[in-house]
Scaffold this motif. Structure first.
Motif, PDB file in Angstrom:
ATOM      1  N   ASP A   1       0.842  -1.188   0.000  1.00 54.55           N
ATOM      2  CA  ASP A   1       0.000   0.000   0.000  1.00 54.55           C
ATOM      3  C   ASP A   1       0.880   1.243   0.000  1.00 54.55           C
ATOM      4  O   ASP A   1       1.654   1.464   0.935  1.00 54.55           O
ATOM      5  CB  ASP A   1      -0.911   0.014   1.225  1.00 54.55           C
ATOM      6  CG  ASP A   1      -1.984  -1.048   1.141  1.00 54.55           C
ATOM      7  OD1 ASP A   1      -2.997  -0.792   0.477  1.00 54.55           O
ATOM      8  OD2 ASP A   1      -1.778  -2.141   1.720  1.00 54.55           O
ATOM      9  N   ILE A   2       0.726   2.040  -1.050  1.00 48.65           N
ATOM     10  CA  ILE A   2       1.500   3.264  -1.222  1.00 48.65           C
ATOM     11  C   ILE A   2       0.537   4.434  -1.163  1.00 48.65           C
ATOM     12  O   ILE A   2      -0.521   4.414  -1.797  1.00 48.65           O
ATOM     13  CB  ILE A   2       2.250   3.253  -2.572  1.00 48.65           C
ATOM     14  CG1 ILE A   2       3.255   2.106  -2.600  1.00 48.65           C
ATOM     15  CG2 ILE A   2       2.935   4.596  -2.828  1.00 48.65           C
ATOM     16  CD1 ILE A   2       3.901   1.868  -3.951  1.00 48.65           C
TER      17      ILE A   2
ATOM     18  N   ALA B   1       1.142  -2.867  -6.142  1.00 47.73           N
ATOM     19  CA  ALA B   1       0.616  -2.320  -4.890  1.00 47.73           C
ATOM     20  C   ALA B   1      -0.649  -1.509  -5.139  1.00 47.73           C
ATOM     21  O   ALA B   1      -0.882  -1.013  -6.242  1.00 47.73           O
ATOM     22  CB  ALA B   1       1.668  -1.428  -4.233  1.00 47.73           C
ATOM     23  N   MET B   2      -1.436  -1.368  -4.106  1.00 45.65           N
ATOM     24  CA  MET B   2      -2.591  -0.481  -4.127  1.00 45.65           C
ATOM     25  C   MET B   2      -2.067   0.944  -3.956  1.00 45.65           C
ATOM     26  O   MET B   2      -1.259   1.213  -3.062  1.00 45.65           O
ATOM     27  CB  MET B   2      -3.546  -0.817  -2.981  1.00 45.65           C
ATOM     28  CG  MET B   2      -4.742   0.096  -2.887  1.00 45.65           C
ATOM     29  SD  MET B   2      -5.848  -0.077  -4.286  1.00 45.65           S
ATOM     30  CE  MET B   2      -6.468  -1.729  -4.017  1.00 45.65           C
ATOM     31  N   LEU B   3      -2.514   1.851  -4.814  1.00 47.81           N
ATOM     32  CA  LEU B   3      -2.121   3.251  -4.703  1.00 47.81           C
ATOM     33  C   LEU B   3      -3.263   4.029  -4.062  1.00 47.81           C
ATOM     34  O   LEU B   3      -4.354   4.119  -4.612  1.00 47.81           O
ATOM     35  CB  LEU B   3      -1.791   3.837  -6.078  1.00 47.81           C
ATOM     36  CG  LEU B   3      -1.376   5.309  -6.091  1.00 47.81           C
ATOM     37  CD1 LEU B   3      -0.111   5.527  -5.256  1.00 47.81           C
ATOM     38  CD2 LEU B   3      -1.174   5.791  -7.525  1.00 47.81           C
TER      39      LEU B   3
ATOM     40  N   LEU C   1       4.446   3.037   2.422  1.00 49.56           N
ATOM     41  CA  LEU C   1       5.292   4.115   1.903  1.00 49.56           C
ATOM     42  C   LEU C   1       4.431   5.322   1.584  1.00 49.56           C
ATOM     43  O   LEU C   1       3.383   5.188   0.945  1.00 49.56           O
ATOM     44  CB  LEU C   1       6.010   3.657   0.626  1.00 49.56           C
ATOM     45  CG  LEU C   1       6.829   4.717  -0.116  1.00 49.56           C
ATOM     46  CD1 LEU C   1       8.068   5.110   0.701  1.00 49.56           C
ATOM     47  CD2 LEU C   1       7.228   4.210  -1.493  1.00 49.56           C
ATOM     48  N   ILE C   2       4.893   6.495   2.003  1.00 44.40           N
ATOM     49  CA  ILE C   2       4.242   7.762   1.668  1.00 44.40           C
ATOM     50  C   ILE C   2       5.107   8.446   0.615  1.00 44.40           C
ATOM     51  O   ILE C   2       6.322   8.557   0.782  1.00 44.40           O
ATOM     52  CB  ILE C   2       4.115   8.678   2.900  1.00 44.40           C
ATOM     53  CG1 ILE C   2       3.308   7.995   4.011  1.00 44.40           C
ATOM     54  CG2 ILE C   2       3.490  10.020   2.514  1.00 44.40           C
ATOM     55  CD1 ILE C   2       3.339   8.733   5.346  1.00 44.40           C
ATOM     56  N   VAL C   3       4.478   8.894  -0.464  1.00 47.02           N
ATOM     57  CA  VAL C   3       5.187   9.622  -1.517  1.00 47.02           C
ATOM     58  C   VAL C   3       4.640  11.042  -1.561  1.00 47.02           C
ATOM     59  O   VAL C   3       3.428  11.246  -1.654  1.00 47.02           O
ATOM     60  CB  VAL C   3       5.018   8.945  -2.897  1.00 47.02           C
ATOM     61  CG1 VAL C   3       5.744   9.741  -3.977  1.00 47.02           C
ATOM     62  CG2 VAL C   3       5.518   7.509  -2.855  1.00 47.02           C
TER      63      VAL C   3
END
Length: 148
Positions: free
Chosen positions: A4-5, A31-33, A109-111
């Protein structure tokens, strides 16, 4: 590696490269965005809105429209890469909402995007990106966009 991003975006040019990066990562990792747009409550609560008769015409409504357009644009770009998207529009203080969303949704992860601001701007206002980097328990990737 990532299931999960979270892409936190404000729809501005400073988020362009972060959006592309998040989509590529999600495609690479299958991954799920999660895409989050936060309507900054400090912006619309500081505004008196005297010239608006109908509160739906005020700055809050305008910011919601920008958020909806931003989420739709990311969804379309992600679909071109076969990436599934969870879209969320929330109200609040952006750094708090981003960190809370990441905690509540098992984000790996956080973008975030960033762009260069004058030193005076940063010293007076700071940035959402800086705050998220300091407060988040998750890994955070900061992607720069050069804005002319």
């Amino acid at each position: 590696m990532y299931d999960d991003i979270l892409l936190a975006t404000d729809g501005e040019r400073g988020s362009e490269n972060a959006t592309a990066h998040a989509i590529r990562l999600a495609a690479l990792h299958d991954a799920m965005l999660h895409v989050l747009f936060v309507v900054d409550s400090d912006v619309y609560s500081a505004y008196s809105g005297d010239e608006y008769v109908d509160e739906r015409e005020g700055p809050e409504h305008g910011l919601e429209e920008v958020g909806e357009d931003t989420l739709a644009a990311v969804r379309e770009r992600a679909a071109d890469h076969g990436v599934e998207v969870v879209e969320t529009l929330q109200h609040g203080r952006p750094h708090e909402e981003i960190v809370d969303y990441a905690d509540e949704n098992g984000i790996d992860l956080i973008v975030l995007g960033t762009r260069r601001h004058p030193t005076e701007y940063r010293s007076l206002l700071g940035s959402v990106t800086d705050r998220v980097v300091r407060l988040a328990d998750q890994a955070v990737t900061v992607v720069k966009t050069e804005v002319e």
